[in-house]
Scaffold this motif. Structure first.
Motif, mmCIF file in Angstrom:
data_model
loop_
_atom_site.group_PDB
_atom_site.id
_atom_site.type_symbol
_atom_site.label_atom_id
_atom_site.label_comp_id
_atom_site.label_asym_id
_atom_site.label_seq_id
_atom_site.Cartn_x
_atom_site.Cartn_y
_atom_site.Cartn_z
ATOM 1 N N LEU A 157 7.571 5.162 -6.036
ATOM 2 C CA LEU A 157 7.092 3.936 -5.437
ATOM 3 C C LEU A 157 7.439 2.865 -6.016
ATOM 4 O O LEU A 157 7.748 1.880 -5.849
ATOM 5 C CB LEU A 157 5.507 4.169 -5.331
ATOM 6 C CG LEU A 157 5.098 4.464 -4.193
ATOM 7 C CD1 LEU A 157 3.445 4.936 -4.202
ATOM 8 C CD2 LEU A 157 5.482 4.017 -2.799
ATOM 9 N N GLY A 175 2.438 14.110 -8.393
ATOM 10 C CA GLY A 175 1.861 12.743 -8.349
ATOM 11 C C GLY A 175 2.664 11.789 -9.249
ATOM 12 O O GLY A 175 2.898 10.740 -8.771
ATOM 13 N N SER A 205 2.385 6.290 -0.389
ATOM 14 C CA SER A 205 1.586 6.039 -1.305
ATOM 15 C C SER A 205 0.070 6.682 -1.249
ATOM 16 O O SER A 205 -0.551 7.026 -2.168
ATOM 17 C CB SER A 205 1.544 4.617 -1.803
ATOM 18 O OG SER A 205 0.661 3.947 -0.956
ATOM 19 N N HIS A 206 -0.137 6.340 0.172
ATOM 20 C CA HIS A 206 -1.504 6.787 0.610
ATOM 21 C C HIS A 206 -1.550 8.295 1.013
ATOM 22 O O HIS A 206 -2.279 8.971 0.673
ATOM 23 C CB HIS A 206 -1.872 6.133 1.701
ATOM 24 C CG HIS A 206 -3.381 6.040 2.192
ATOM 25 N ND1 HIS A 206 -3.889 7.059 2.771
ATOM 26 C CD2 HIS A 206 -4.355 5.265 1.848
ATOM 27 C CE1 HIS A 206 -5.182 6.919 2.886
ATOM 28 N NE2 HIS A 206 -5.583 5.886 2.155
ATOM 29 N N ASP A 259 4.544 8.347 -7.801
ATOM 30 C CA ASP A 259 4.360 7.300 -8.458
ATOM 31 C C ASP A 259 5.858 6.621 -8.840
ATOM 32 O O ASP A 259 6.146 5.336 -8.804
ATOM 33 C CB ASP A 259 3.627 7.317 -9.835
ATOM 34 C CG ASP A 259 2.329 7.322 -9.439
ATOM 35 O OD1 ASP A 259 1.476 7.428 -8.278
ATOM 36 O OD2 ASP A 259 1.219 7.857 -10.290
ATOM 37 N N ARG A 286 -0.370 11.251 -1.588
ATOM 38 C CA ARG A 286 -1.377 11.509 -2.524
ATOM 39 C C ARG A 286 -2.726 12.358 -2.320
ATOM 40 O O ARG A 286 -3.114 12.965 -2.994
ATOM 41 C CB ARG A 286 -1.860 10.233 -3.375
ATOM 42 C CG ARG A 286 -0.573 9.724 -4.192
ATOM 43 C CD ARG A 286 -1.478 8.556 -4.960
ATOM 44 N NE ARG A 286 -0.418 7.808 -5.852
ATOM 45 C CZ ARG A 286 -0.230 6.512 -5.685
ATOM 46 N NH1 ARG A 286 -0.880 5.944 -4.726
ATOM 47 N NH2 ARG A 286 0.649 5.935 -6.445
ATOM 48 N N ALA A 287 -3.117 11.858 -0.961
ATOM 49 C CA ALA A 287 -4.300 12.434 -0.613
ATOM 50 C C ALA A 287 -4.439 14.150 -0.505
ATOM 51 O O ALA A 287 -5.367 14.487 -1.198
ATOM 52 C CB ALA A 287 -4.592 11.991 0.890
ATOM 53 N N PRO A 288 -3.384 14.823 0.060
ATOM 54 C CA PRO A 288 -3.555 16.312 -0.098
ATOM 55 C C PRO A 288 -3.231 16.887 -1.559
ATOM 56 O O PRO A 288 -3.988 17.904 -1.868
ATOM 57 C CB PRO A 288 -2.357 16.592 0.680
ATOM 58 C CG PRO A 288 -1.414 15.462 1.110
ATOM 59 C CD PRO A 288 -2.112 14.348 0.802
ATOM 60 N N LEU A 289 -2.514 16.002 -2.367
ATOM 61 C CA LEU A 289 -2.480 16.558 -3.567
ATOM 62 C C LEU A 289 -3.944 16.514 -4.353
ATOM 63 O O LEU A 289 -4.317 17.470 -5.033
ATOM 64 C CB LEU A 289 -1.586 15.574 -4.387
ATOM 65 C CG LEU A 289 -0.131 15.538 -4.299
ATOM 66 C CD1 LEU A 289 0.620 14.636 -5.147
ATOM 67 C CD2 LEU A 289 0.465 16.964 -4.863
ATOM 68 N N ARG A 290 -4.639 15.356 -4.136
ATOM 69 C CA ARG A 290 -5.888 15.455 -4.697
ATOM 70 C C ARG A 290 -6.731 16.462 -4.321
ATOM 71 O O ARG A 290 -7.643 17.057 -4.885
ATOM 72 C CB ARG A 290 -6.546 14.121 -4.400
ATOM 73 C CG ARG A 290 -7.754 13.800 -5.157
ATOM 74 C CD ARG A 290 -7.985 12.189 -5.183
ATOM 75 N NE ARG A 290 -7.888 11.420 -3.825
ATOM 76 C CZ ARG A 290 -7.092 10.714 -3.632
ATOM 77 N NH1 ARG A 290 -6.106 10.486 -4.709
ATOM 78 N NH2 ARG A 290 -6.747 10.474 -2.514
ATOM 79 N N ASP A 321 -5.790 19.734 -6.097
ATOM 80 C CA ASP A 321 -6.247 19.411 -7.250
ATOM 81 C C ASP A 321 -7.839 19.754 -7.469
ATOM 82 O O ASP A 321 -8.441 20.753 -8.328
ATOM 83 C CB ASP A 321 -5.751 18.445 -7.885
ATOM 84 C CG ASP A 321 -6.067 18.141 -9.610
ATOM 85 O OD1 ASP A 321 -5.378 19.339 -10.294
ATOM 86 O OD2 ASP A 321 -6.654 17.517 -10.288
ATOM 87 N N ARG A 370 -2.177 23.098 -10.913
ATOM 88 C CA ARG A 370 -2.781 21.816 -11.234
ATOM 89 C C ARG A 370 -1.461 21.048 -12.041
ATOM 90 O O ARG A 370 -1.245 19.944 -11.611
ATOM 91 C CB ARG A 370 -4.021 21.806 -12.008
ATOM 92 C CG ARG A 370 -5.070 22.155 -11.321
ATOM 93 C CD ARG A 370 -6.397 22.121 -11.894
ATOM 94 N NE ARG A 370 -6.850 20.501 -12.040
ATOM 95 C CZ ARG A 370 -7.506 19.951 -12.771
ATOM 96 N NH1 ARG A 370 -8.096 20.651 -13.878
ATOM 97 N NH2 ARG A 370 -7.882 18.626 -12.826
ATOM 98 N N GLN A 373 -0.027 17.509 -10.903
ATOM 99 C CA GLN A 373 0.320 16.241 -11.424
ATOM 100 C C GLN A 373 1.889 15.591 -11.425
ATOM 101 O O GLN A 373 1.989 14.445 -11.464
ATOM 102 C CB GLN A 373 -0.004 16.515 -13.075
ATOM 103 C CG GLN A 373 -1.661 17.008 -13.273
ATOM 104 C CD GLN A 373 -2.484 15.868 -12.686
ATOM 105 O OE1 GLN A 373 -2.164 14.662 -12.756
ATOM 106 N NE2 GLN A 373 -3.420 16.464 -11.857
#
Lengths: 504, 141
Positions: free
Chosen positions: A331, A324, A280-281, A328, A284-288, A291, A317, A321
């Motif tokens: 998870l 991401g 979860s942590h 989610d 997501r960070a590299p995705l952000r 993006d 992008r 998404q």
């Protein structure tokens, strides 16, 4: 045979013991009574025989006394005739014996008044006679003349006195003979009676003995039966105990295994949690970052990137998404497995209404965005979904998890009905199936694939038609499974789909 | 003491994110001064060291090298000088346990970083606006 229940058999045993005691006491009383009766009749018999004996003795005594009197008479007469002293011997003996014999006779007839009266007469006559005899002897010794003695001896008194004695003796004997007849009869009667009494008593005893024997034999059979049953019970009990011990051992092993498995499961869960946290942590960070910098290029260097470059950036992008969303969804799926199930009674349709209102709001927002972003052309593409939430019975489950399930089911329904002209999504309770359902009038699917529906990452529709993670239905299935419920679907291509689920 | 008025302390170990956050704040026109700490230890040193800074708000990531975000929060709340400093957790995690523990330790707000950067930029803009302009901070000790 069926085993009687404990209380009945116990009361039966008590009753049996009481009955046995009563029968034994009765038997003892009867036997004692019989013995007493027999003893008594024998006593009566002995007594009457004694009386017979007594009578015979009295008769004998009368005879003896008469004999002695005759002896005295004869001896006296011999001496008077001959003057020889030797002839006097019978006389002397008789005179010596007579008082004793009379005495004895007196005691023998003590109880008989008439005999006593006769004895008195007899003594009187005898005394008179003996006195006369003694006078004769004296006269002979003193040398009286032959005529005088002759006169004395032949005088009428001598003869008549002896006759008188004989008569009295005959009377007495006759009396005794009469008594003898009566007493003999008594003896016979008593003897018969004694025989009867003893016979009847013995027969009664015998009957009692037989009855007792039969009773004891029956008791023995019952006791043997009881012992057999007890033995069977003991065997069964031992077998049961052995089984129980075995079960206990198995249970202990099972408990140990469960403990071990639980520990393993807890470890796995902790690892899974750490993994999920990391996912979860860190994912997501590299995705952000991707993006963020894609957007930065688009915004800051828009003037040197042409339309194709901008399309590439858009594609980058979009993928971000999707990734991401996948993270989610994954998870959520793992969280449903990990979280504790908190069941309560709740209103399923309330939850459905809340979910539906969220979808409504989202649709309105998207609609607004599209309106502001684009022109009238795209406004035509917006098809508002009609939601129908029908009331159902109260549900017993984890409302948080069921909200997730409904979000996924309603989300799916909305997604797959997006292309029909008047999309309708209905949530409710089906009495016939006894299950909750979510129904749409959208694309539907081929039932051939129905069993693959609930597997994670399995998608029946290509990306081009409908976007989705492929995890939604797996998540729903997991929620239902955690409630020990069932989930199934019914559909035909182009005719919408219905998803049913129950809560165990 | 450095000028603490209208400054932000960003505790973030990822330089890319630092750069993107900075860009978003700049675009929103709210960042007067941005301090950056690369790990928990550095953040604690900046707030409680010999030359402490007094930011309007601390934007705190939870997953940090050396000393993690929750521990940093605990230290901030444990010290008299920083006890009232607004702290906002800004993290990728939306685990319920993280949210609960953060609030238990005394966080003022918990924001989950959206993956979509447009949303993230908007969130950052709103955060800056709220904590630096709208929110009335406690007086500096």
């Amino acid at each position: 045979m069926s085993v009687p229940n404990g209380r009945d058999s116990k009361s039966n045993a008590t009753a049996g013991r009481n009955a046995l005691t009563a029968v034994l006491l009765a038997a003892i009383v009867v036997v004692a009574l019989n013995t007493w009766l027999a003893f008594r009749s024998i006593q009566v018999l002995v007594k009457s025989e004694y009386w017979v004996q007594h009578t015979l003795e009295v008769i004998g005594e009368v005879e003896r006394i008469m004999g002695s009197a005759k002896d005295a008479e004869t001896g006296n007469r011999g001496f008077l005739i001959t003057g020889d002293e030797r002839y006097l011997e019978p006389y002397t003996n008789a005179v010596r014996d007579l008082p004793g014999e009379l005495e004895k006779f007196g005691t023998l007839i003590e109880d008989n008044r008439s005999q006593k009266a006769r004895l008195l007469d007899f003594r009187e006559v005898l005394d008179e006679r003996l006195g006369l005899l003694a006078t004769g002897i004296e006269q002979r010794r003193s040398g009286a003349s032959r005529e005088e003695i002759h006169l004395l001896v032949l005088s009428g008194t001598g003869k008549s006195e002896m006759d008188h004695l004989r008569r009295i003796a005959d009377d007495m004997e006759a009396e005794e003979r009469r008594l003898l007849v009566i007493r003999q009869g008594d003896v016979n009667r008593n003897s018969n009676q004694a025989r009867w009494t003893v016979g009847v008593a013995s027969a009664l005893d015998l009957v009692l003995l037989v009855l007792m024997f039969r009773y004891l034999a029956r008791e023995r059979v019952l006791r043997l039966e009881k012992e057999r049953v007890a033995e069977e019970l003991a065997t069964a009990k031992a077998a049961t105990e052995a089984k129980a011990a075995e079960v206990q051992l198995l249970n202990r092993e099972l408990e140990e295994r469960v403990r071990r498995r639980t520990a393993e499961l807890e470890t796995t869960n902790r690892e899974l949690e750490a993994f999920s946290y990391s996912v979860s942590h860190d994912l997501r960070a590299p995705l952000r970052t991707i993006d963020g910098f894609s957007l930065a290029i688009e915004e800051d260097y828009g003037n040197i990137v042409d339309a194709v470059g901008k399309d590439y950036i858009r594609r980058v992008r979009t993928s971000v998404q999707r990734m991401g969303q996948l993270i989610d969804a994954l998870l959520q799926l793992s969280r449903i497995t990990r979280t504790e199930l908190a069941r309560e009674n709740f209103d399923m349709s309330e939850v459905a209404k809340a979910v539906v209102s969220e979808f409504d709001m989202e649709a309105t927002n998207a609609d607004n965005r599209r309106r502001s972003d684009a022109g009238a052309e795209s406004r035509l593409a917006v098809r508002p979904v009609e939601f129908r939430v029908l009331d159902g019975p109260e549900a017993y489950g984890d409302p948080k998890l069921l909200r997730v399930a409904l979000e996924n089911l309603i989300g799916n329904a909305v997604k797959f009905s997006a292309k029909v002209s008047a999309p309708v999504v209905e949530v409710g309770w089906d009495n016939k199936e006894s299950a909750w359902y979510v129904r749409d009038n959208g694309a539907g699917f081929d039932m051939f694939y129905a069993d693959k529906l609930f597997n994670a990452f399995h998608r029946l529709h290509g990306d081009k038609d409908f976007v989705g993670s492929g995890i939604g239905l797996a998540t729903v299935a997991r929620v239902v499974r955690r409630h020990h419920g069932k989930i199934w679907a019914d559909s035909a291509v182009g005719r919408g789909a219905t998803f049913w689920f129950t809560l165990g | 003491m450095t000028d603490g008025s209208r400054s932000i302390l960003l505790v973030e170990d990822d330089p890319d994110h630092e750069l993107l956050t900075l860009r978003a704040l700049k675009k929103a026109n709210v960042a007067n001064a941005l301090h950056v700490a690369r790990d928990g230890e550095e953040a604690i040193a900046m707030l409680m060291g010999p030359k402490p800074i007094r930011p309007q708000v601390v934007l705190l990531d939870l997953k940090l090298p050396k000393v993690d975000g929750l521990e940093v929060l605990r230290r901030i709340r444990g010290s008299a000088a920083t006890r009232m400093t607004p702290v906002v957790v800004l993290t990728s995690s939306d685990e319920e346990s993280d949210v609960v523990r953060s609030y238990q330790t005394g966080v003022n707000s918990y924001i989950r970083k959206p993956v979509n950067f447009s949303d993230f930029a908007e969130t950052t803009r709103q955060l800056g606006l709220y904590w630096l302009v709208l929110n009335e901070c406690p007086p500096q000790v």
